[in-house]
Design a protein around this motif. Structure first.
Motif, PDB file in Angstrom:
ATOM      1  N   SER A  24       1.439 -20.048 -10.579  1.00  0.00           N
ATOM      2  CA  SER A  24       0.336 -19.877 -11.533  1.00  0.00           C
ATOM      3  C   SER A  24      -0.816 -20.823 -11.200  1.00  0.00           C
ATOM      4  N   SER A  25      -0.511 -21.994 -10.642  1.00  0.00           N
ATOM      5  CA  SER A  25      -1.586 -22.920 -10.258  1.00  0.00           C
ATOM      6  C   SER A  25      -2.441 -22.327  -9.130  1.00  0.00           C
ATOM      7  N   SER A  28      -4.589 -19.531 -10.637  1.00  0.00           N
ATOM      8  CA  SER A  28      -5.721 -20.126 -11.353  1.00  0.00           C
ATOM      9  C   SER A  28      -6.756 -20.680 -10.392  1.00  0.00           C
ATOM     10  N   ASN A  29      -6.286 -21.295  -9.311  1.00  0.00           N
ATOM     11  CA  ASN A  29      -7.165 -21.897  -8.312  1.00  0.00           C
ATOM     12  C   ASN A  29      -8.130 -20.877  -7.709  1.00  0.00           C
ATOM     13  N   GLY A  32      -7.933 -16.004 -10.476  1.00  0.00           N
ATOM     14  CA  GLY A  32      -7.240 -14.811 -10.959  1.00  0.00           C
ATOM     15  C   GLY A  32      -7.758 -13.532 -10.337  1.00  0.00           C
TER      16      GLY A  32
END
Length: 82
Positions: A24-25, A28-29, A32
């Protein structure tokens, strides 16, 4: 990738979106999903942007069965395009 030997892990800048997972990191980075893409090319965009910041790999030692739904062939009127 018909000629690929599926006995080893492959680093690839483009992977099919029928089944994928990511941190998920990392998701997000990269910001998306890009809303300019819808229904099929979003996996191309996503994996190419992920490839720029880390590894994107085809991991052949796990099998997932994906039932291809052909959503683009369906119509609200009768369930199928004629």
């Amino acid at each position: 990738m018909k000629s690929y030997d599926y006995s080893y892990i492959l680093d690839s800048p483009y992977l099919s979106g029928c089944f994928m997972f990511c941190r998920s990191s990392s998701f997000s980075n990269i910001g998306g999903f890009d809303e300019r893409y819808f229904m099929y090319p979003e996996d191309i965009d996503l994996t190419r942007r992920m490839y720029k910041i880390g590894r994107t790999v085809c991991y052949p030692h796990v099998h997932v069965i994906h039932e291809h739904g052909k959503a683009s062939f369906k119509s609200k009127k009768n369930g199928l395009y004629s």
